[in-house]
Write a protein that holds these residues in place. Structure first.
Motif, PDB file in Angstrom:
ATOM      1  N   LEU A 260     -10.472  35.707 -20.158  1.00 29.65           N
ATOM      2  CA  LEU A 260     -11.588  36.523 -20.649  1.00 29.65           C
ATOM      3  C   LEU A 260     -11.117  37.849 -21.235  1.00 29.65           C
ATOM      4  O   LEU A 260     -11.561  38.252 -22.313  1.00 29.65           O
ATOM      5  CB  LEU A 260     -12.589  36.773 -19.524  1.00 29.65           C
ATOM      6  CG  LEU A 260     -13.403  35.570 -19.076  1.00 29.65           C
ATOM      7  CD1 LEU A 260     -14.374  35.974 -17.962  1.00 29.65           C
ATOM      8  CD2 LEU A 260     -14.171  34.960 -20.234  1.00 29.65           C
ATOM      9  N   VAL A 261     -10.217  38.516 -20.540  1.00 28.82           N
ATOM     10  CA  VAL A 261      -9.743  39.825 -21.018  1.00 28.82           C
ATOM     11  C   VAL A 261      -9.002  39.665 -22.344  1.00 28.82           C
ATOM     12  O   VAL A 261      -9.268  40.401 -23.306  1.00 28.82           O
ATOM     13  CB  VAL A 261      -8.852  40.504 -19.955  1.00 28.82           C
ATOM     14  CG1 VAL A 261      -8.157  41.727 -20.524  1.00 28.82           C
ATOM     15  CG2 VAL A 261      -9.679  40.874 -18.729  1.00 28.82           C
ATOM     16  N   TRP A 262      -8.076  38.713 -22.405  1.00 27.12           N
ATOM     17  CA  TRP A 262      -7.312  38.489 -23.632  1.00 27.12           C
ATOM     18  C   TRP A 262      -8.240  38.186 -24.800  1.00 27.12           C
ATOM     19  O   TRP A 262      -8.123  38.783 -25.868  1.00 27.12           O
ATOM     20  CB  TRP A 262      -6.300  37.364 -23.442  1.00 27.12           C
ATOM     21  CG  TRP A 262      -5.696  36.910 -24.724  1.00 27.12           C
ATOM     22  CD1 TRP A 262      -5.965  35.749 -25.396  1.00 27.12           C
ATOM     23  CD2 TRP A 262      -4.736  37.608 -25.531  1.00 27.12           C
ATOM     24  NE1 TRP A 262      -5.231  35.688 -26.560  1.00 27.12           N
ATOM     25  CE2 TRP A 262      -4.475  36.812 -26.662  1.00 27.12           C
ATOM     26  CE3 TRP A 262      -4.082  38.816 -25.404  1.00 27.12           C
ATOM     27  CZ2 TRP A 262      -3.580  37.189 -27.652  1.00 27.12           C
ATOM     28  CZ3 TRP A 262      -3.195  39.190 -26.400  1.00 27.12           C
ATOM     29  CH2 TRP A 262      -2.952  38.380 -27.502  1.00 27.12           C
ATOM     30  N   ASN A 263      -9.159  37.252 -24.612  1.00 26.41           N
ATOM     31  CA  ASN A 263     -10.040  36.881 -25.712  1.00 26.41           C
ATOM     32  C   ASN A 263     -11.017  38.000 -26.053  1.00 26.41           C
ATOM     33  O   ASN A 263     -11.408  38.136 -27.206  1.00 26.41           O
ATOM     34  CB  ASN A 263     -10.755  35.561 -25.410  1.00 26.41           C
ATOM     35  CG  ASN A 263      -9.862  34.390 -25.713  1.00 26.41           C
ATOM     36  OD1 ASN A 263      -9.618  34.074 -26.866  1.00 26.41           O
ATOM     37  ND2 ASN A 263      -9.328  33.764 -24.672  1.00 26.41           N
ATOM     38  N   GLY A 264     -11.396  38.811 -25.073  1.00 26.05           N
ATOM     39  CA  GLY A 264     -12.204  39.993 -25.381  1.00 26.05           C
ATOM     40  C   GLY A 264     -11.456  40.940 -26.305  1.00 26.05           C
ATOM     41  O   GLY A 264     -12.021  41.465 -27.275  1.00 26.05           O
TER      42      GLY A 264
ATOM     43  N   GLU B 250      -4.808  32.325  -6.194  1.00 22.04           N
ATOM     44  CA  GLU B 250      -4.820  33.674  -6.771  1.00 22.04           C
ATOM     45  C   GLU B 250      -4.352  33.643  -8.222  1.00 22.04           C
ATOM     46  O   GLU B 250      -4.886  34.364  -9.071  1.00 22.04           O
ATOM     47  CB  GLU B 250      -3.946  34.627  -5.948  1.00 22.04           C
ATOM     48  CG  GLU B 250      -4.515  34.982  -4.593  1.00 22.04           C
ATOM     49  CD  GLU B 250      -4.326  33.881  -3.543  1.00 22.04           C
ATOM     50  OE1 GLU B 250      -3.447  32.996  -3.724  1.00 22.04           O
ATOM     51  OE2 GLU B 250      -5.063  33.885  -2.554  1.00 22.04           O
ATOM     52  N   MET B 251      -3.360  32.794  -8.507  1.00 25.54           N
ATOM     53  CA  MET B 251      -2.878  32.667  -9.885  1.00 25.54           C
ATOM     54  C   MET B 251      -3.938  32.033 -10.776  1.00 25.54           C
ATOM     55  O   MET B 251      -4.067  32.414 -11.941  1.00 25.54           O
ATOM     56  CB  MET B 251      -1.590  31.842  -9.928  1.00 25.54           C
ATOM     57  CG  MET B 251      -0.397  32.531  -9.362  1.00 25.54           C
ATOM     58  SD  MET B 251       1.020  31.418  -9.467  1.00 25.54           S
ATOM     59  CE  MET B 251       2.181  32.259  -8.461  1.00 25.54           C
ATOM     60  N   GLU B 252      -4.700  31.067 -10.233  1.00 25.55           N
ATOM     61  CA  GLU B 252      -5.790  30.471 -11.014  1.00 25.55           C
ATOM     62  C   GLU B 252      -6.830  31.522 -11.361  1.00 25.55           C
ATOM     63  O   GLU B 252      -7.310  31.579 -12.492  1.00 25.55           O
ATOM     64  CB  GLU B 252      -6.450  29.335 -10.235  1.00 25.55           C
ATOM     65  CG  GLU B 252      -5.652  28.077 -10.165  1.00 25.55           C
ATOM     66  CD  GLU B 252      -6.356  26.985  -9.381  1.00 25.55           C
ATOM     67  OE1 GLU B 252      -6.083  25.819  -9.669  1.00 25.55           O
ATOM     68  OE2 GLU B 252      -7.170  27.291  -8.484  1.00 25.55           O
ATOM     69  N   LEU B 253      -7.180  32.357 -10.385  1.00 22.49           N
ATOM     70  CA  LEU B 253      -8.155  33.420 -10.645  1.00 22.49           C
ATOM     71  C   LEU B 253      -7.605  34.439 -11.641  1.00 22.49           C
ATOM     72  O   LEU B 253      -8.337  34.901 -12.521  1.00 22.49           O
ATOM     73  CB  LEU B 253      -8.562  34.101  -9.336  1.00 22.49           C
ATOM     74  CG  LEU B 253      -9.372  33.232  -8.376  1.00 22.49           C
ATOM     75  CD1 LEU B 253      -9.566  33.942  -7.039  1.00 22.49           C
ATOM     76  CD2 LEU B 253     -10.714  32.854  -8.989  1.00 22.49           C
ATOM     77  N   ALA B 254      -6.324  34.759 -11.520  1.00 22.76           N
ATOM     78  CA  ALA B 254      -5.704  35.680 -12.485  1.00 22.76           C
ATOM     79  C   ALA B 254      -5.728  35.070 -13.881  1.00 22.76           C
ATOM     80  O   ALA B 254      -5.987  35.767 -14.867  1.00 22.76           O
ATOM     81  CB  ALA B 254      -4.277  36.005 -12.068  1.00 22.76           C
ATOM     82  N   ALA B 255      -5.495  33.754 -13.980  1.00 27.38           N
ATOM     83  CA  ALA B 255      -5.557  33.078 -15.286  1.00 27.38           C
ATOM     84  C   ALA B 255      -6.971  33.137 -15.848  1.00 27.38           C
ATOM     85  O   ALA B 255      -7.160  33.384 -17.041  1.00 27.38           O
ATOM     86  CB  ALA B 255      -5.094  31.631 -15.156  1.00 27.38           C
ATOM     87  N   ALA B 256      -7.963  32.929 -14.994  1.00 22.02           N
ATOM     88  CA  ALA B 256      -9.359  32.974 -15.449  1.00 22.02           C
ATOM     89  C   ALA B 256      -9.698  34.359 -15.990  1.00 22.02           C
ATOM     90  O   ALA B 256     -10.295  34.489 -17.071  1.00 22.02           O
ATOM     91  CB  ALA B 256     -10.298  32.603 -14.299  1.00 22.02           C
ATOM     92  N   ILE B 257      -9.326  35.383 -15.254  1.00 20.29           N
ATOM     93  CA  ILE B 257      -9.597  36.756 -15.699  1.00 20.29           C
ATOM     94  C   ILE B 257      -8.819  37.057 -16.974  1.00 20.29           C
ATOM     95  O   ILE B 257      -9.348  37.656 -17.917  1.00 20.29           O
ATOM     96  CB  ILE B 257      -9.266  37.758 -14.577  1.00 20.29           C
ATOM     97  CG1 ILE B 257     -10.255  37.573 -13.425  1.00 20.29           C
ATOM     98  CG2 ILE B 257      -9.276  39.192 -15.087  1.00 20.29           C
ATOM     99  CD1 ILE B 257      -9.862  38.264 -12.140  1.00 20.29           C
ATOM    100  N   SER B 258      -7.570  36.627 -17.026  1.00 24.72           N
ATOM    101  CA  SER B 258      -6.738  36.857 -18.211  1.00 24.72           C
ATOM    102  C   SER B 258      -7.323  36.211 -19.459  1.00 24.72           C
ATOM    103  O   SER B 258      -7.267  36.791 -20.550  1.00 24.72           O
ATOM    104  CB  SER B 258      -5.324  36.319 -17.984  1.00 24.72           C
ATOM    105  OG  SER B 258      -4.709  36.995 -16.934  1.00 24.72           O
TER     106      SER B 258
END
Length: 123
Positions: free
Chosen positions: A104-108, A94-102
């Motif tokens: 994209l969101v951060w760089n967006g 779950e933390m890996e998936l949160a990192a993946a989403i983060s």
């Protein structure tokens, strides 16, 4: 000795790669051509986290650590060096998936800021 230097170099490169994936979008404000390096870096960081892969730099570092008579480590760079600082219990899927989403969101958000700043600097 050379093996240890190579392992440490790969470790340092890996750290720079992670930091660049997170903050490299701001470099685009000053060096626009870096977008061509940063975007693939972000995509790679996202894929590695989303799919749950281990970055190829980790096995290379471990190879040189073993060759130098040092202990390698299991898992990836982030799990070994970064996660214990942030999540002492370990990194779950779950933390890996949160990192993946983060990522994209951060760089967006960073690129939205960069686009806003660059657009504001034009006559």
């Amino acid at each position: 000795m050379l093996s240890r230097i190579l392992a440490d170099f790969i470790l340092l490169f890996h750290l720079v790669f992670v930091v660049f994936a997170i903050f490299g979008g701001f470099v685009v404000l000053y060096k626009r051509w870096t977008v061509w390096v940063h975007v693939p870096t972000v995509i790679w960081a996202w894929v590695v986290n989303f799919v749950g892969w281990i970055c190829p730099l980790t096995p290379f570092e471990n190879f040189f650590r073993f060759a130098a008579g040092q202990e390698g480590y299991g898992g990836g760079f982030i799990e070994h060096y970064i996660v214990p600082l942030i999540y002492p219990g370990g990194m779950t899927r779950e933390m890996e998936l949160a990192a993946a989403i983060s990522i994209l969101v951060w760089n967006g958000m960073v690129y939205a800021f960069v686009a806003f700043r660059l657009r504001g600097n034009q006559p």
